[in-house]
Design a protein around this motif. Structure first.
Motif, PDB file in Angstrom:
ATOM      1  N   ASP B   7      28.874   0.028  26.961  1.00  0.00           N
ATOM      2  CA  ASP B   7      27.867   0.466  27.932  1.00  0.00           C
ATOM      3  C   ASP B   7      28.482   1.598  28.767  1.00  0.00           C
ATOM      4  O   ASP B   7      28.817   1.407  29.924  1.00  0.00           O
ATOM      5  CB  ASP B   7      27.507  -0.766  28.797  1.00  0.00           C
ATOM      6  N   GLU B   9      27.485   4.062  30.281  1.00  0.00           N
ATOM      7  CA  GLU B   9      26.784   4.472  31.504  1.00  0.00           C
ATOM      8  C   GLU B   9      26.981   3.499  32.649  1.00  0.00           C
ATOM      9  O   GLU B   9      26.436   3.689  33.732  1.00  0.00           O
ATOM     10  CB  GLU B   9      25.275   4.595  31.220  1.00  0.00           C
ATOM     11  N   ARG B  13      25.896   3.766  36.739  1.00  0.00           N
ATOM     12  CA  ARG B  13      24.767   2.948  37.173  1.00  0.00           C
ATOM     13  C   ARG B  13      25.174   1.913  38.221  1.00  0.00           C
ATOM     14  O   ARG B  13      24.442   1.645  39.164  1.00  0.00           O
ATOM     15  CB  ARG B  13      24.202   2.226  35.939  1.00  0.00           C
TER      16      ARG B  13
ATOM     17  N   LEU C 156      22.140  -3.353  37.284  1.00  0.00           N
ATOM     18  CA  LEU C 156      21.204  -2.262  37.569  1.00  0.00           C
ATOM     19  C   LEU C 156      21.519  -1.462  38.833  1.00  0.00           C
ATOM     20  O   LEU C 156      21.003  -0.362  38.993  1.00  0.00           O
ATOM     21  CB  LEU C 156      19.782  -2.834  37.700  1.00  0.00           C
TER      22      LEU C 156
ATOM     23  N   GLY D 122      23.772  -4.809  30.558  1.00  0.00           N
ATOM     24  CA  GLY D 122      23.216  -3.478  30.257  1.00  0.00           C
ATOM     25  C   GLY D 122      21.893  -3.671  29.551  1.00  0.00           C
ATOM     26  O   GLY D 122      21.806  -3.620  28.326  1.00  0.00           O
ATOM     27  N   TRP D 124      19.372  -2.010  28.865  1.00  0.00           N
ATOM     28  CA  TRP D 124      18.842  -1.010  27.918  1.00  0.00           C
ATOM     29  C   TRP D 124      19.196  -1.355  26.477  1.00  0.00           C
ATOM     30  O   TRP D 124      18.454  -1.046  25.553  1.00  0.00           O
ATOM     31  CB  TRP D 124      19.359   0.384  28.290  1.00  0.00           C
ATOM     32  N   ARG D 125      20.331  -2.026  26.270  1.00  0.00           N
ATOM     33  CA  ARG D 125      20.715  -2.396  24.906  1.00  0.00           C
ATOM     34  C   ARG D 125      19.717  -3.375  24.300  1.00  0.00           C
ATOM     35  O   ARG D 125      19.363  -3.306  23.132  1.00  0.00           O
ATOM     36  CB  ARG D 125      22.120  -3.024  24.922  1.00  0.00           C
ATOM     37  N   MET D 127      16.559  -3.697  25.389  1.00  0.00           N
ATOM     38  CA  MET D 127      15.257  -3.045  25.331  1.00  0.00           C
ATOM     39  C   MET D 127      15.144  -2.141  24.099  1.00  0.00           C
ATOM     40  O   MET D 127      14.065  -2.017  23.522  1.00  0.00           O
ATOM     41  CB  MET D 127      15.020  -2.245  26.616  1.00  0.00           C
ATOM     42  N   GLN D 128      16.252  -1.541  23.702  1.00  0.00           N
ATOM     43  CA  GLN D 128      16.274  -0.689  22.516  1.00  0.00           C
ATOM     44  C   GLN D 128      15.827  -1.427  21.258  1.00  0.00           C
ATOM     45  O   GLN D 128      15.368  -0.831  20.303  1.00  0.00           O
ATOM     46  CB  GLN D 128      17.705  -0.185  22.290  1.00  0.00           C
TER      47      GLN D 128
END
Lengths: 214, 214, 214, 214, 214, 214, 214, 214
Positions: B7, B9, B13, C156, D122, D124-125, D127-128
């Motif tokens: 991760d 990012e 973040r 987040l 994370g 987004w992982r 959600m991808q």
């Protein structure tokens, strides 16, 4: 009452007399014990409501302290009080247990001052009274929550520390588990402990120590 | 390695970068992550034997500290170290965890002095260094056994106390449970805690606090 | 009251003042503390029935909030509220604890908005308000049951997350144990935790962080 | 071997065949079962060292996977794989358990893709890959530490979530207790759970669900 | 009510609608939710006394079942009931939980017969009804005490077993811990479990399974 | 050896002789006891490695069974074996404990057949042998995992069931806790239990029952 | 009542009849069972308030004992009482459980004297009555707190000891956990145990032992 | 070594000197402490392997006892041994802990006889030596398993009983939990306890008691 066999020889044999633990006894059972008593008697964990349910006569015979839930049958003992024990108490919420210890000591003839509200969040309060505590031969330390008082005290005085964890606390310390494990895990040697809220037991241990002091 | 999705990012973040927790990963998985890394990387809980099982090349790329079981890929960061954090440690047995915290802070650019062996059994050791500690903006306190240090510290300083209970102890404090419950039940407000032995997490929390200080 | 030794210097020394934890104190003890107070005072865990048992005069002096079980003696503080803290709350059942945190912050001069009912079962509710949360310098996260909110939030935002597990739950999460262990075991670094239902303690930690922000 | 009574009718009766749990069996007992097998057989929790202690002949007959500690006697089943199940996995450390689930499904004729390293730190992982997951009829979710993945997933997809808490974690999550209590306490309805590290059991439950899908 | 954010999209997204867990909500909060509801709504853990504290109007709108502590706003759903689920119940003391499951299924349009009092102390009672149970696509099994029913059932039928441990028991099974650990440790594969007394959650899982059956 | 005081009168007084629990004794201590023995002697929990560390002479005097970790000094007893006891065993992994029970019975002169691998996941295996079991006067039931066997057996036979939970299991049943709580919480009356893995103790209890049968 | 399926064959099959456990049943359910009973019936854990809530007719049919919370429908059994069992009780607080055992034995036709108040703090009380106890074929031992009575008894008599830990105690022994673990860990072989406060279960086990004595 | 701050004043301040707890220290750390010692020193929990890893010189300076894992630097103290303490030990498996207590007492100048193998399963063994025990001023009682010895002793002697629960046991008493809870829950007043296996701590407490005896 036929189901109750008082061990009248206990004090001679072990240094402390048998007390009547009232929590799981009915008012009728307690009255029966009191009526049949042939000498002075200490009652512990006698809740205010249960005391109120006793007969007027029975209540009249008892010196009852609602805060510590203790009662004494037979009045104060003879002679001037013996010294050497003291009760150190972290917070005002711990006072009922501290008083149970002090009243048990008094029943057996020992004076025991209570040094109250000296928890470690404000160390200066403990330090203000440390010389008084250093003069004791046995220190009963009463604390709930995280019980840090036990270790701090044990690092400062020569007398043995009898820790009494209390059930004051919530979440992970609900019921006294955190204070108990602190007493058992103390990094300062010389702390011994009794069960949670067991001011009576701590006093009995102190009495045994003081009895063998002669 | 296809199963591992770094991760990258995360630091942007959340203020702290993703670290590689090596305890449940095989040497092959760790090598794969190191080989594929595109920037500096922190590895935690890398046991000495697992480190020894890595290839010579991989080991050559890592700055490894066996006491804290941490390794850094990519050398020291740029710029002069930021200040404000410090690590206070009850006993020498707690040093591995204290060093994990200090090394994590260093990886993120923060200097963090370790004040060692100031457990409460000898309060004078803590008092000797209390002014130094009072100058910190975040105090990471590391202690095992009964963890009384957390409450005593919190009653003495203004900075938040991030407690790290350690697994140093036996019997009822085996595995760190007593110190953890002390941290959670502290009678001194302002103590927050992380998991047992989690020096890394305490450092991340301290970094987040210091990042928002500007 | 002679048994109660208020630590009036605590705020100067540690950044947060001493509060009166009412749960194990009698109405008489509470009245005594209030009567003897020489400055503003915060009371916590004051149940509605115990509040009702206080004298009319004592009640008249207190600003009491039954939901959070807090009372303030001495009215609002001076000056305009400081900013930087916020309370994020998983479900409506967690509101009493969230309010305890917000009221404690307010007592110390900090405004703290409550972002309510953003539990992870419907992630869109949290995402709708995430920018507002990202603007905070300290996030107090309040959740019961499985406490998944702590980890999701920590992944987040940059601010430190002070988790407050609540006792909302039943079966294996009864009493808050599941949420507490989630906070301690979070896979997202930077979560610190306080005791179950300890909104007061979380607020104190946040205040200490914000005080050192200058 | 006379002490071992294989329940050959189990698959017909319950939808899943009897597997041989090797953890508490000696190499001799395992060889005896394999030698006496009259049809295909799945072996679970067969540690690499115990596998190495089996005779060459026995090992030759087994398709062994050291990561998941599973072995299959009798080769792949007939027909093209059935679809509908999938395994979602929080971290690379959870892969052994995820593979035990996938191998159990494969033994029974079901293909099961593994979606790895999508932990909530994370988001987004996850959600991808969420659309891929939404296409499944049963989701086996594998996570250690705080197990927040279970609730987040259950709030996003229609299929039932079979949670498999893993023993990945330390301190309060050591042994998998935190992840297990998260699965049981999930705020998102529709999560069911199996024992810690029980990838085999999760797969059996999924097979039973898919078998009744006709 | 502004603090309560109903997730109206949940049913479309996850197959089961949001229910209102009333245990930690005040009567005022519940009335507010009911008054603001724009479609059918299920309320769970609504104790008889709390129901009695609701306004007459609110109560009039609800179909309340005191045994299961559930209430439905908006009447029965449309269409003829779907089949495939059933509830098997060890003792009469487990009926409240069994009914919570059945009422949750009914709210979502599924008929669910309850097979009651078939605990394993008298196996013949279960055997008498086993063919009926074998016809189900999902079996919700409800049992307290030692929860032996879960394993026995799982060895006899093809459908997945969703175990609901109940808090019926005392001593070591007080609160449901023994039944829960039995469900998790079952020697018969294919048992999945939900939290203690969570009839609602078991029904939601069953609905998700049945929805994906098409 | 002076520190070891064999209670040679125990069998006459209590019906069962003193056995030597070897787990926490050194090889030297064990040799000393064996050398000083004046009659037949049973040794329990004698691990294979510790047995191997004994002198050749000592080993020669012992009848050692590595599976049950028991050894007998002094050969088989006199007379034909007494009947009435039997051991019923859920899985092959439970055999070591079952054999400890059977060997202890044999040492005291009682024959005890082992009915193995009759766990409830395939009830027909138990039913095939139920008449044999119904003929016994005491049934020792040995099971790990969820221990459902105890309740099922107690619902089927007249003899008392002495449950021996075993440490076979993982996750929530690791160490035998789930099986133990099942034995204690059984819905079928007449189950009594001994400690986890205590085949020796179960046999002693059975012997006491059979001795009083005359 | 249709939900309640009495197992009338249980006594013939297992030696003890089905009893009605009233704790989690409503007064209505209990009345329904009593009204439908076709033979003698034992009711356990019938609290005084629940008994008072039964109809006059129902109460008239029952022989109720408030101390043990048991009731018998159908009067005393036929024939003269069988002998061999006895109940030994540590303290007067344990009498309710001791009486539950004695009443269960009486219901099944066995006389069972209660030897009360012989806890080990005053060993002479136990020694005074040891010959009487040595004459029994089964000893039911009832004790709370630390449960030392179980081991002391087992070292003195030949009969099997069925331990009944009671919930008498506080702190670490609250709920009976300390006495239970003492019974399970006894250094004196031949102690078996039942669940905390389960006088009924101990009596059932004793009956099974005595039935097989012929 | 700079990280280790010996509290040389501890004996003067608290009555007992600082000991070096070796379990979590490396051999290098231990050598460093020994090399820097300016007076007599006690080392505890020094495992045989760790002792073997010390330099020859360091080992030469130490009087090491492998059974109790203690070592003394600086030879025996001056003067003739003080009397009043004694160690009573339930079984031979408890001897290592008993010896740790006795060696700690000896280091501080107190003779302490060990009364071994007097567990309560054969009460006559204890009774044979009870007069010797009654002569002591402090009794350290060492027992594992169910720890019944603590209560029996406390009912027989006047001296305080310092209980040391040991980790001897398995199943529910594994790790010493059962013996610890027995010590805490004793029905005989005057028992105090220290942590599991903490013979050192018990001796320190005894020394503090004896020091205040003057």
């Amino acid at each position: 009452m036929s189901d109750f066999v008082i061990d009248w020889e206990r004090e001679r044999r072990t240094g402390v007399g048998e007390a009547v633990l009232c929590e799981w006894k009915s008012a009728a059972q307690i009255e029966s014990v009191v009526a049949g008593a042939s000498s002075r008697l200490l009652l512990t964990r006698l809740a205010e409501e249960k005391h109120a349910a006793l007969s007027l006569e029975c209540r009249g015979a008892l010196d009852f302290d609602p805060i510590s839930r203790t009662a004494v049958l037979g009045g104060p003992g003879d002679g001037s009080p013996l010294v050497g024990a003291g009760v150190v108490c972290a917070g005002t919420s711990d006072l009922p247990v501290a008083r149970e210890a002090a009243r048990t000591l008094a029943f057996h003839g020992f004076a025991a001052p209570i040094v109250a509200d000296v928890g470690v969040a404000g160390l200066w309060r403990l330090m203000q009274r440390i010389e008084e505590i250093r003069g004791l031969d046995v220190v009963i330390a009463v604390a709930g929550m995280e019980g840090a008082l036990f270790s701090v005290l044990a690092g400062l005085v020569e007398a043995p520390i009898v820790a009494v964890p209390t059930s004051v606390g919530y979440g992970t310390s609900a019921g006294g588990a955190a204070a108990l494990s602190s007493a058992l895990s103390s990094c300062a040697p010389g702390v011994v402990t009794v069960n949670i809220d067991n001011g009576f037991g701590a006093a009995c241990a102190a009495i045994k120590m003081l009895r063998r002091r002669r």
